[in-house]
Motif scaffolding. Structure first.
Motif, PDB file in Angstrom:
ATOM      1  N   GLU B 353       0.831  -1.203   0.000  1.00 56.20           N
ATOM      2  CA  GLU B 353       0.000   0.000   0.000  1.00 56.20           C
ATOM      3  C   GLU B 353       0.871   1.260   0.000  1.00 56.20           C
ATOM      4  O   GLU B 353       0.656   2.180  -0.785  1.00 56.20           O
ATOM      5  N   LEU B 356       2.732   1.752  -3.252  1.00 50.09           N
ATOM      6  CA  LEU B 356       1.889   2.187  -4.370  1.00 50.09           C
ATOM      7  C   LEU B 356       1.735   3.700  -4.399  1.00 50.09           C
ATOM      8  O   LEU B 356       1.334   4.268  -5.421  1.00 50.09           O
ATOM      9  N   THR B 357       2.039   4.375  -3.280  1.00 48.97           N
ATOM     10  CA  THR B 357       1.899   5.829  -3.287  1.00 48.97           C
ATOM     11  C   THR B 357       3.248   6.540  -3.363  1.00 48.97           C
ATOM     12  O   THR B 357       3.292   7.755  -3.480  1.00 48.97           O
ATOM     13  N   TYR B 366      -4.266  10.956  -1.870  1.00 50.08           N
ATOM     14  CA  TYR B 366      -3.562  10.349  -0.744  1.00 50.08           C
ATOM     15  C   TYR B 366      -3.305  11.320   0.402  1.00 50.08           C
ATOM     16  O   TYR B 366      -2.937  10.918   1.486  1.00 50.08           O
ATOM     17  N   ARG B 377      -6.248   5.561   0.702  1.00 46.99           N
ATOM     18  CA  ARG B 377      -5.047   4.895   0.227  1.00 46.99           C
ATOM     19  C   ARG B 377      -5.261   3.378   0.210  1.00 46.99           C
ATOM     20  O   ARG B 377      -4.877   2.703  -0.737  1.00 46.99           O
ATOM     21  N   LYS B 378      -5.906   2.890   1.247  1.00 48.84           N
ATOM     22  CA  LYS B 378      -6.158   1.449   1.321  1.00 48.84           C
ATOM     23  C   LYS B 378      -7.092   1.001   0.204  1.00 48.84           C
ATOM     24  O   LYS B 378      -6.847  -0.005  -0.459  1.00 48.84           O
ATOM     25  N   ALA B 381      -5.286   1.012  -3.038  1.00 41.82           N
ATOM     26  CA  ALA B 381      -4.318  -0.084  -3.089  1.00 41.82           C
ATOM     27  C   ALA B 381      -5.025  -1.390  -3.416  1.00 41.82           C
ATOM     28  O   ALA B 381      -4.557  -2.176  -4.238  1.00 41.82           O
ATOM     29  N   GLU B 395      -2.849  -5.922   1.236  1.00 44.57           N
ATOM     30  CA  GLU B 395      -2.120  -4.714   0.876  1.00 44.57           C
ATOM     31  C   GLU B 395      -1.116  -4.311   1.945  1.00 44.57           C
ATOM     32  O   GLU B 395      -0.292  -3.451   1.724  1.00 44.57           O
ATOM     33  N   VAL B 410       3.936  -4.122  -8.687  1.00 36.29           N
ATOM     34  CA  VAL B 410       3.638  -2.994  -7.795  1.00 36.29           C
ATOM     35  C   VAL B 410       4.151  -1.705  -8.425  1.00 36.29           C
ATOM     36  O   VAL B 410       3.446  -0.684  -8.464  1.00 36.29           O
ATOM     37  N   ARG B 414       1.904   1.408  -9.791  1.00 38.01           N
ATOM     38  CA  ARG B 414       2.077   2.773  -9.298  1.00 38.01           C
ATOM     39  C   ARG B 414       2.262   3.745 -10.446  1.00 38.01           C
ATOM     40  O   ARG B 414       1.613   4.797 -10.506  1.00 38.01           O
TER      41      ARG B 414
END
Lengths: 355, 522
Positions: B353, B356-357, B366, B377-378, B381, B395, B410, B414
């Protein structure tokens, strides 16, 4: 995942038990009973409300030191300079407390704390800049700066800022308006420094875990290549974290001057800055977990005096315990492996038992 | 049938995974066995057990019919097992002869008998057609030559079972052919050889038999003569995947999306990149070929903004981005897949998770007034994990614990999640399993077909040839020329990759193969 977390909790406990066990052998060799000694140690640390107050007062600087080490460890830098920074913090806070007069307490107290934090950060500035710009080894420069700070402090406290009482190797008392309020009076006084420390812990925890800045800071510490590649300004965060470490260290000095001694001795710190290191490492920089470690170390310090008087075991034994703990932390993989092996053995036993 | 080696029911557990589950493997005397499988199939574990690096939980090893119970590499070497690792274990400053005898030096403990060492090593050099002095420092040798030194090292220790881990990863096509000749001659001398690889064409070219592993289990062993690539791929992934056949629709646009102008990069006195000019059009995949270390890494890092060029500029969508930092470049629509995913792409101690940001943590989705929007965010993800088929239990799993293919997904998730106009990818499928390779390829093609651009640097010629509209070839930091994707062949590319520029090579024009082929024969 769960198992790993289990091991993460269990291994510090094993380390503690191991350190106490070895130090216990030493006590035995000295001809005293370790059980009696440890009983007295516990009694002196947590046995009464007075003991608790003493323990908490000792825990405050140790916790703050752990935060100061911890925030730097979050960007991947080992901050061994807390001791020097806290001495300068104390100096800044004491000077503001002695020579600024006529302010009301609600202004004077925060002013002195800020002066302390700023002084700590300033003392951290030179090694930090050398590290970031010139890649100078920050461990070496911080150790040297610790020595310099100690000597400078002696020179200043016994020289230009020497107090009127010639019997005391320290400055004059700070103004009443600069002293932190006392929460619980009596034979042992609980200073409100503990509240400030708790506030800092909570703010730090929120910053690290819930803010975007904190996220970027942790990314820099865990993998600065990936952070830079993603566009996060790594060096700015390292700079910020190291100065924040200096500020937290400076706050220790301010708390000791304004909350405990109300003046500046040349030798007020028994090495709080170094106590913070093993705690921060064990807590992996988590401020809330660090508080537990701080209470433990504070308890050791405050209980050891009682132990020395009551049982006759030299209080330096706690230095042995702390030293053993540091060795254990360095050998952490061995502990973790042992726990994993034991866990697997237990698993097999349980399976066999079920069948 | 005489077996040089039999491994019976080898089982090895690691925390949370069974790396090998009752694996059997046989190696005949004087044969080349290819051990293939996706990443994480357990090939390396099995070979590390054979080489004494790991101790199996259960199972038996027989060498020439004799049961073994060594637990160290030294024990394995004594039994005639030798291993050439993917990353060479050579000391760059030491000479060839010193590297070969290191650890087994002739002479006494006090005196190194250099003359005898040279006498013992020099026959190997002749056999391997290494036309350099024994005293040459290894750092001055090409990767192919270094590999030969590694093999000599093993032979010097009188090995008769040779393990090669990904031997072709660092070689040019010509050097790969040479390796084939060497292996054939070793085979004739009675050596038994195991090659660990996931490049299937080599498997077919080199081997006598092929053993396939999947998820720690021995799937099957086949005679190479009676099989083809598709069958082996089927065994490796458990489903039929068509590799190398992609639908590339449409033609590239005339509009230039990214252009690199007169770019040079110098480290000290040495030019790492010199006078690079490149253009990526809308709806185009531009491939960058070249042997490892030809400047591809620096080129992609300069385009990313992590390193600053000494000279030249980079234009993206008609804006000069040369002096913008990586963050600004990402915001303007560039996406990046770095070569080294664990170093540059991911924070392995962050969860999926969080990864991914990474780099996008300040975007509105986010970030809420400086605080992380954890709920959003979750959710995002979870969506990305589903969309990009990231195989994980959740995640919150740390990225470092994922397999290479899933880590790469991943990163792709992203970068694609930001809807980029261009993706700059350096070896996006290195060390990634076949399922993930196909997925990453489809993603890049999808971007291209929607009118985006892709700059794809890769060491895998097959990958470049099956994806690229044009292929630019780099050699020692210079651009040797550009070929149209459909005209590119392994031979042409290989020729340019070793720096033999042909006069007739210009942008998009053909390379005269006849002339090239003649040169090679001479």
């Amino acid at each position: 995942m769960k198992k790993n977390r289990f091991a993460a909790v269990l291994s510090p406990i094993c380390m503690l038990l191991f350190s106490f066990l070895l130090a216990g052998l030493l006590i035995l060799a000295l001809g005293k009973s370790p059980l009696v000694a440890y009983g007295a140690l516990f009694q002196g640390a947590f046995g009464s409300s007075t003991a608790w107050i003493n323990t908490i007062n000792k825990a405050v600087p140790i916790c703050l030191a752990a935060f100061a080490v911890g925030i730097c460890s979050k960007v991947g830098v080992f901050n061994i300079g807390v001791e020097g920074q806290l001495l300068f913090g104390a100096l800044g806070s004491a000077l503001a407390g002695i020579y600024i007069t006529g302010l009301p307490a609600f202004l004077h107290i925060p002013l002195c704390i800020s002066a302390g934090m700023l002084s700590g950060a300033l003392w951290a500035l030179i090694p930090t800049v050398l590290y970031i710009k010139r890649d100078a080894n920050i461990i070496v420069s911080n150790i040297l700066f610790n020595l310099v700070a100690k000597l400078v402090l002696i020179a200043l406290v016994l020289g230009p800022f020497r107090g009127d009482n010639a019997m005391v190797p320290g400055t004059n008392r700070i103004q009443e308006t600069a002293a932190l309020p006392i929460l619980v009076g009596g034979s042992a006084k609980l200073s409100s420094a503990v509240l400030l420390m708790l506030g800092v812990a909570i703010l730090l925890y929120i910053y690290l875990n819930h803010t975007t800045n904190g996220f970027e800071l942790r990314a820099v510490g865990l993998n600065h290549h990936a952070a830079s590649y993603a566009g996060i300004p790594s060096k700015k965060y390292v700079f910020f974290a190291l100065l924040a470490g200096g500020m937290l260290a400076g706050m220790i000095g301010a708390m000791e001057v304004q909350g405990t001694y109300l003046m500046l001795y040349n030798d007020f710190s028994p090495g709080y800055g170094f106590d913070g290191i093993p705690i921060a490492l064990l807590a992996q920089g988590n401020p809330l977990v660090s508080i537990v470690g701080g209470l433990l170390f504070g308890g050791l310090r405050s209980g050891s005096q009682f132990m020395q008087i009551a049982v006759g075991v030299d209080k330096e034994i706690i230095t042995v315990i702390q030293g053993l703990l540091v060795i254990c932390i360095a050998a952490e993989p061995i502990f973790r492996r042992g726990i994993n092996l034991a866990g697997r053995w237990l698993d097999r036993r349980i399976v066999a038992w079920k069948q | 049938m005489e077996y040089a080696l039999r491994m019976c029911a080898i089982t090895k557990h690691f925390p949370r995974v069974i790396a090998n589950d009752k694996v059997d493997l046989t190696l005949r005397k004087g044969e080349i066995l290819a051990l293939v499988g996706e990443n994480g199939a357990g090939k390396s574990t099995l070979m590390n057990i054979l080489y004494g690096l790991h101790t199996p939980d259960s199972g038996e090893i027989y060498i020439h019919g004799k049961k073994m119970n060594y637990q160290t590499t030294l024990g394995a070497i004594e039994q005639g097992v030798g291993m050439v690792h993917q990353h060479f274990m050579l000391i760059p400053r030491l000479s060839i002869v010193e590297n070969v005898v290191l650890g087994n030096e002739p002479g006494s403990a006090l005196r190194f008998h250099r003359a005898r060492a040279k006498k013992e090593v020099s026959p190997f050099l002749e056999q391997f057609k290494l036309e350099v002095s024994l005293d040459t420092p290894v750092q001055d040798l090409s990767m192919g030559m270094q590999q030969k030194v590694e093999i000599i090292k093993v032979l010097y220790r009188k090995a008769n079972i040779l393990i090669l881990d990904e031997p072709t990863a660092v070689l040019t096509p010509q050097e790969i052919d040479e390796l084939g000749v060497i292996l054939a001659s070793l085979k004739k001398q009675g050596m038994s050889i195991i090659i660990i690889t996931h490049k299937l064409q080599e498997v077919i070219d080199f081997s006598d038999r092929i053993t396939v592993m999947r998820r720690g289990v021995h799937i099957g062993t086949v005679e190479t003569a009676g099989t083809d690539v598709n069958e082996i791929v089927g065994m490796m992934v458990g489903r039929n995947v068509n590799l190398g056949q992609y639908d590339i629709k449409g033609v590239p646009d005339k509009d230039v999306l990214l252009s690199v102008k007169d770019l040079s990069y110098r480290a000290g006195e040495r030019f790492i990149l010199k006078d690079i000019n490149l253009e990526v059009h809308k709806g185009e995949i531009l491939g960058i070929a070249g042997i490892d270390g030809s400047g591809q890494d620096e080129l992609t890092e300069i385009i990313n903004g992590t390193i600053k060029p000494t000279q030249g500029e980079i234009l993206f969508a008609d804006n000069n981005v040369t002096h913008r930092n990586p963050l600004q470049r990402r915001r303007s629509g560039m996406g990046f897949i770095p070569q080294d995913r664990l170093k540059h792409g991911l924070v392995s101690d962050f969860s999926i998770e969080e990864n991914l940001t990474l780099g996008f943590e300040r975007k509105r989705e986010y970030n809420r007034k400086g605080f992380i929007n954890k709920k959003n965010r979750k959710a995002l993800a979870k969506a990305a994990i589903a969309r990009f088929d990231i195989r994980t239990t959740g995640e919150e799993v740390l990225a470092g614990t994922l397999s290479g293919g899933n880590q790469q997904k991943v990163i792709v998730a992203r970068e694609m999640g930001a809807r980029p106009r261009i993706i700059v990818a350096n070896q996006p499928t290195r060390g990634v399993d076949i399922g993930a390779i196909a997925f990453i390829h489809q993603t890049l093609i999808g971007l291209r077909n929607e009118g985006g651009g892709v700059l794809l640097a890769s060491l895998e010629l097959d990958e470049l040839m099956s994806l690229s509209d044009r292929i630019a070839v780099m050699y020692k930091g210079r651009l040797m020329g550009t070929l149209a994707g459909r005209d590119a062949t392994r031979e042409k590319l290989g020729y340019m990759m070793v720096g033999r520029m042909n006069d007739n090579v210009h942008n998009g024009e053909n390379l005269q193969t006849e002339k090239g082929a003649r040169h090679e024969k001479e």
